[in-house]
Enzyme design. Structure first.
Site, PDB file in Angstrom:
ATOM      1  N   LYS A   1       1.037  -1.132   0.096  1.00  0.00           N
ATOM      2  CA  LYS A   1       0.063  -0.104  -0.142  1.00  0.00           C
ATOM      3  C   LYS A   1       1.061   1.239   0.033  1.00  0.00           C
ATOM      4  O   LYS A   1       2.047   1.292   0.368  1.00  0.00           O
ATOM      5  CB  LYS A   1      -0.831  -0.034   1.192  1.00  0.00           C
ATOM      6  CG  LYS A   1      -0.431  -0.498   2.501  1.00  0.00           C
ATOM      7  CD  LYS A   1       0.313   0.417   3.399  1.00  0.00           C
ATOM      8  CE  LYS A   1       0.730   1.964   3.527  1.00  0.00           C
ATOM      9  NZ  LYS A   1       1.973   2.292   4.520  1.00  0.00           N
TER      10      LYS A   1
ATOM     11  N   TYR B   1      -4.554   3.634   6.561  1.00  0.00           N
ATOM     12  CA  TYR B   1      -5.220   2.765   7.590  1.00  0.00           C
ATOM     13  C   TYR B   1      -6.667   3.193   7.950  1.00  0.00           C
ATOM     14  O   TYR B   1      -7.564   2.556   8.480  1.00  0.00           O
ATOM     15  CB  TYR B   1      -4.398   2.353   8.546  1.00  0.00           C
ATOM     16  CG  TYR B   1      -2.993   1.629   8.128  1.00  0.00           C
ATOM     17  CD1 TYR B   1      -3.062   0.348   7.531  1.00  0.00           C
ATOM     18  CD2 TYR B   1      -1.806   2.259   8.442  1.00  0.00           C
ATOM     19  CE1 TYR B   1      -2.035  -0.386   7.169  1.00  0.00           C
ATOM     20  CE2 TYR B   1      -0.525   1.763   7.954  1.00  0.00           C
ATOM     21  CZ  TYR B   1      -0.673   0.324   7.350  1.00  0.00           C
ATOM     22  OH  TYR B   1       0.348  -0.256   7.081  1.00  0.00           O
TER      23      TYR B   1
HETATM   24  P1  NAD Z   1      12.154   0.984   3.248  1.00  0.00           P
HETATM   25  O1  NAD Z   1      12.635   2.396   2.798  1.00  0.00           O
HETATM   26  O2  NAD Z   1      12.540   0.515   4.764  1.00  0.00           O
HETATM   27  O3  NAD Z   1      12.449   0.190   2.108  1.00  0.00           O
HETATM   28  C1  NAD Z   1      12.376   0.425   0.856  1.00  0.00           C
HETATM   29  C2  NAD Z   1      13.209  -0.225  -0.091  1.00  0.00           C
HETATM   30  O4  NAD Z   1      12.899  -0.119  -1.335  1.00  0.00           O
HETATM   31  C3  NAD Z   1      14.980   0.158   0.152  1.00  0.00           C
HETATM   32  O5  NAD Z   1      15.421  -0.796   1.137  1.00  0.00           O
HETATM   33  C4  NAD Z   1      15.315  -0.326  -1.333  1.00  0.00           C
HETATM   34  O6  NAD Z   1      15.656  -1.816  -1.299  1.00  0.00           O
HETATM   35  C5  NAD Z   1      13.985  -0.287  -2.179  1.00  0.00           C
HETATM   36  N1  NAD Z   1      14.207   1.274  -2.843  1.00  0.00           N
HETATM   37  C6  NAD Z   1      14.520   1.377  -4.428  1.00  0.00           C
HETATM   38  N2  NAD Z   1      14.670   2.473  -4.730  1.00  0.00           N
HETATM   39  C7  NAD Z   1      14.567   3.248  -3.672  1.00  0.00           C
HETATM   40  C8  NAD Z   1      14.667   4.599  -3.345  1.00  0.00           C
HETATM   41  N3  NAD Z   1      14.850   5.403  -4.600  1.00  0.00           N
HETATM   42  N4  NAD Z   1      14.607   4.956  -2.135  1.00  0.00           N
HETATM   43  C9  NAD Z   1      14.161   4.185  -1.083  1.00  0.00           C
HETATM   44  N5  NAD Z   1      14.296   2.839  -1.150  1.00  0.00           N
HETATM   45  C10 NAD Z   1      14.407   2.402  -2.654  1.00  0.00           C
HETATM   46  O7  NAD Z   1      10.555   1.239   3.035  1.00  0.00           O
HETATM   47  P2  NAD Z   1       9.417   0.308   3.492  1.00  0.00           P
HETATM   48  O8  NAD Z   1       8.862   0.963   5.092  1.00  0.00           O
HETATM   49  O9  NAD Z   1       9.987  -1.191   3.954  1.00  0.00           O
HETATM   50  O10 NAD Z   1       8.287   0.625   2.766  1.00  0.00           O
HETATM   51  C11 NAD Z   1       8.254  -0.040   1.383  1.00  0.00           C
HETATM   52  C12 NAD Z   1       7.043  -0.267   0.998  1.00  0.00           C
HETATM   53  O11 NAD Z   1       6.133  -1.048   1.902  1.00  0.00           O
HETATM   54  C13 NAD Z   1       5.979   1.341   0.900  1.00  0.00           C
HETATM   55  O12 NAD Z   1       5.133   1.143  -0.249  1.00  0.00           O
HETATM   56  C14 NAD Z   1       5.435   1.165   2.310  1.00  0.00           C
HETATM   57  O13 NAD Z   1       4.156   1.918   2.038  1.00  0.00           O
HETATM   58  C15 NAD Z   1       4.998  -0.324   2.320  1.00  0.00           C
HETATM   59  N6  NAD Z   1       4.919  -0.527   3.857  1.00  0.00           N
HETATM   60  C16 NAD Z   1       3.791  -1.358   4.112  1.00  0.00           C
HETATM   61  C17 NAD Z   1       3.502  -1.650   5.523  1.00  0.00           C
HETATM   62  C18 NAD Z   1       2.204  -2.422   6.052  1.00  0.00           C
HETATM   63  O14 NAD Z   1       2.092  -2.724   7.213  1.00  0.00           O
HETATM   64  N7  NAD Z   1       1.557  -2.889   4.943  1.00  0.00           N
HETATM   65  C19 NAD Z   1       4.540  -1.211   6.500  1.00  0.00           C
HETATM   66  C20 NAD Z   1       5.783  -0.655   5.984  1.00  0.00           C
HETATM   67  C21 NAD Z   1       5.827  -0.247   4.653  1.00  0.00           C
END
Ligand code: NAD
Length: 415
Positions: free
Chosen positions: A174, A262
């Site tokens: 999401k 959410y």
């Molecule tokens: P994060 O920054 O920890 O991870 C993102 C990953 O994407 C990075 O580690 C990298 O591998 C990759 N990436 C590729 N290009 C990138 C860029 N230009 N900048 C940053 N990262 C890049 O983020 P996250 O918290 O894991 O979130 C990732 C996705 O998951 C988002 O869409 C977020 O909304 C979703 N999310 C959902 C939940 C849930 O509970 N459903 C929880 C957290 C995140």
């Protein structure tokens, strides 16, 4: 606990008490004494005393009660994880191992060192490791059935379209994408490819939220007419996972797209209706120059029957993940409603001047495992997943309307 204080909840794995919580899974241990279950033995006897009892030597015994084995590895659906960030590495990959129908088969990341370490831990060999440049070669990887996209929001559309072009099904985090147009393009690409598109709305697989939906449908709080839904957290910019969230060109939106979703999604599934109009206003931001998204916003959804949902999200106050639903006989509070590991569900009966509060405890309340298994089941059974791309599109369309309402100060009709 007595019958009148026990609500009519139809899940066998929990009970609630007036004064506290009791997991039903503990009950068999409480019923019957040990001596009642242990047969008398004669000194020196080695054979079974009662038919079916084991002898005093090493023997095979029946399958343990309650053991539900998953599919064997060759029948499981193979998942490629795209983006090895916080949510992927800390939550999703570890939970894949607890599923009954899924297996981790490939990793896609721009950080080779991180990818190699995670691959070594989970036994993924080099031929199943991809970068964003080589990602399209996944088309030739027979071990991959589903591509799970867990990157920053703006990349969801491109990666989804590439996954469909590679002949894979897609589970996407999401928000589904940053605009309704992007969401529609993803849905269309999936249909054209004949592949599934599912949005990773874990809360819609969470036993607590599902219980709240059931209770409202059963009429436990009467007719619901007011929802208050708030999702807030701070955004410390020294953490990499928060840095892209501060940038509109990568996140697509601010607290609304990240956590307000959410509140919005919860209001929709708890009310069981689609809102017809929305008004909104921004909160004053912190003034941090790195942040070009809205930090705080509140909005009011109006539902067809006249019910309203007052919702908010922000990066300006500490953690809050609360959803409250009020009806004419009582109220339901989920607090926290959408935490990864802790959810609390409180049902207050206010009918006939009562003020009776009941708390629900569900012993097995994992939300990630049923979500992942639903993606796999939709592929195995060749059917629509419970939360298809269209469900993600609905929220993005409303979130864009929320921004229009906050920008204009006018109420916006939702089509
Ligand atoms: P994060 O920054 O920890 O991870 C993102 C990953 O994407 C990075 O580690 C990298 O591998 C990759 N990436 C590729 N290009 C990138 C860029 N230009 N900048 C940053 N990262 C890049 O983020 P996250 O918290 O894991 O979130 C990732 C996705 O998951 C988002 O869409 C977020 O909304 C979703 N999310 C959902 C939940 C849930 O509970 N459903 C929880 C957290 C995140």
């Amino acid at each position: 606990m007595n019958d009148t204080s026990t609500p009519r909840l139809h899940r066998r794995d929990f009970v609630k008490t007036g004064g506290g919580l009791l997991a039903l899974s503990t009950l068999p241990l409480l019923s019957g004494s040990a001596s009642a279950q242990t047969p008398a033995r004669t000194a020196g006897a080695t054979g079974p005393i009662v038919e079916g009892f084991p002898p005093a030597e090493l023997v095979g015994r029946p399958m343990p009660k309650g053991l539900e084995l998953g599919l064997p590895p060759e029948e499981r659906i193979g998942f490629a994880i795209v983006g090895l960030g916080d949510y992927a590495a800390n939550i999703i990959i570890p939970h894949l191992g607890d599923t009954k129908k899924c297996k981790l088969t490939a990793l896609v990341s721009g950080n080779e060192e991180k990818r190699a370490k995670i691959a070594a831990t989970y036994g993924i060999s080099d031929e199943h490791l991809y970068s964003y440049e080589t990602f399209d070669e996944i088309a030739d990887d027979p071990e991959v059935d589903v591509v799970y996209i867990i990157t920053p929001n703006v990349f969801h559309r491109e990666l989804t379209e590439r996954a469909f072009a590679a002949g894979k099904h897609v589970l996407c985090e999401k928000p589904l994408a940053v605009t309704a147009e992007d969401c529609q393009a993803m849905i269309d690409a999936g249909k054209q490819a004949g592949k599934k598109l599912m949005i990773g709305y874990r809360a819609q697989y969470d036993p607590y939220n599902l219980m709240a939906i059931d209770l409202i449908k059963e009429g436990r709080i009467g007719t619901p007419s007011l929802i208050v839904a708030d999702h807030h957290r701070l955004l410390p910019l020294e953490e990499p996972r928060n840095q892209w969230r501060a940038k509109k060109d990568v996140a697509g939106g601010g607290s609304l797209y990240d956590i307000g979703i959410y509140s919005l999604n919860g209001a929709r599934y708890l009310m069981g209706e689609e809102p017809v109009s929305v008004s909104a206003r921004y909160h004053e931001g912190s003034g941090r120059p790195e942040i070009d998204v809205e930090e705080g916003i509140e909005w009011r959804l109006v539902f067809p029957g006249g019910a309203v949902a007052n919702c908010s999200s922000s990066y300006l106050t500490t953690n809050n993940k609360r959803i409250h639903v009020q009806g004419d006989k009582g109220e339901i509070t989920l607090d926290p409603a959408t935490d990864y590991f802790v959810r609390n569900l409180k049902v207050t009966d206010r009918s006939e001047s009562k003020h009776q509060i009941e708390e629900v405890a569900i012993s097995d309340s994992n939300q990630f495992v049923p979500m992942l298994d639903e993606m796999a089941a939709s592929v195995i059974e060749n059917r629509e997943p419970k939360t298809p791309g269209e469900e993600g599109l609905r929220d993005v369309r409303i979130m864009q309307a929320i921004y229009r309402a906050a920008d204009s100060g006018e109420e916006v009709e939702l089509g």
